[in-house]
Design an enzyme around this catalytic site. Sequence first.
Site, PDB file in Angstrom:
ATOM      1  CG  HIS A  58      37.982 -29.173  -5.406  1.00  0.00           C
ATOM      2  ND1 HIS A  58      37.057 -28.462  -4.677  1.00  0.00           N
ATOM      3  CD2 HIS A  58      38.196 -30.331  -4.732  1.00  0.00           C
ATOM      4  CE1 HIS A  58      36.711 -29.169  -3.597  1.00  0.00           C
ATOM      5  NE2 HIS A  58      37.392 -30.301  -3.607  1.00  0.00           N
ATOM      6  CD  GLU A  65      36.370 -26.101  -7.390  1.00  0.00           C
ATOM      7  OE1 GLU A  65      36.878 -25.336  -6.557  1.00  0.00           O
ATOM      8  OE2 GLU A  65      35.512 -26.952  -7.110  1.00  0.00           O
ATOM      9  CG  HIS A 121      37.386 -24.133  -3.396  1.00  0.00           C
ATOM     10  ND1 HIS A 121      37.409 -25.510  -3.467  1.00  0.00           N
ATOM     11  CD2 HIS A 121      38.252 -23.808  -2.407  1.00  0.00           C
ATOM     12  CE1 HIS A 121      38.243 -25.989  -2.574  1.00  0.00           C
ATOM     13  NE2 HIS A 121      38.768 -24.975  -1.908  1.00  0.00           N
ATOM     14  CD  GLU A 160      32.950 -23.363  -3.096  1.00  0.00           C
ATOM     15  OE1 GLU A 160      33.132 -23.347  -4.338  1.00  0.00           O
ATOM     16  OE2 GLU A 160      33.295 -24.315  -2.378  1.00  0.00           O
TER      17      GLU A 160
END
Length: 319
Positions: free
Chosen positions: A51, A54, A142, A204
Amino acid sequence: MNILSALLADSDAELERDIPGCRTRRIAQGVWECLPEHSAGSPLVLCAGIHGDETGPVEVLAELVDAACMGELLPRRPWLFAFGNLAALRLGRRYLECDLNRCFRGAPHAGAAKIEVARAHALSQALSIFALHGKGLLLDLHSTIRASLHPSFAIRPTATPGSGATPGLLATCGVPVLVEAGVEAPTFSATAAREHGYEAYTFELGRVRALGAGSSEELDALRNGLWRLIEAARPPESAASPRVYRVKREILKRSDDFALHVPADAPNFLPLQTGQLLAEDSPSRWFAEEGECLLFPNPDVAPGTRAVVLVRPVESGAT
Ligand SMILES: [Zn+2]
């Protein structure tokens, strides 16, 4: 010039110099494999920037690559490193045409998108080439865009629920929570688990930040942990076991009438009230079941795509 500036200037950039003590070759745009002359561990894949907004983990990966090129970091296991969505990174956008991490099983919906589908294909091909070195570990890095009751967590796609994580692995990287999911997702980590038998994780970490916004303690822990992994160092013996959740179900958005009945700013891992109305997409309605917690609610996805995940904590000792 460091690797990140070079890639932002030109997707075809090469490493400025080979990594000392290793055979290094580029196997796709923004993807290199590095094979140490003296290997002491199983293959390792590190990916960041799937992404494009990020950027914290992208900077960490770029710093590690730069440190390896300077001879400060000494890879001791076959290492593939990949910068995911270069076009989106350049623009500071999550994606250009569709979410790259929904494209690893082909186009997510009719009429979609060529840029991300082509990129997913290139990353999958690179992984298939590297996987010839045997089963290994993949970390796709991420940083989550929403508030979370657990700021950092790892999602492990696995065909065998209850397999946990390699002892010490997550603690080494400063990640205290593990979410076990199935392997069918169209993500990079699920592809590695499903097609190559990898122990694979989506990490994450923290919040989205602009490129160059500086480091955080969370990313320092990640940097130190990845450094140890690349050098094939053992995790500290005292490392704590992660707290474990398991994916119970996902709710797909079927049509544009889909409505999500949890607040837009509800944090990840928010415990839900049993019987609470979660979503409707006429004529269907979904209600929370006992023990369920919220993960990744997002009504603004394309029809046919996952709008929310429901997870449940696993009591320690249970399988
Ligand atoms: Zn992401």
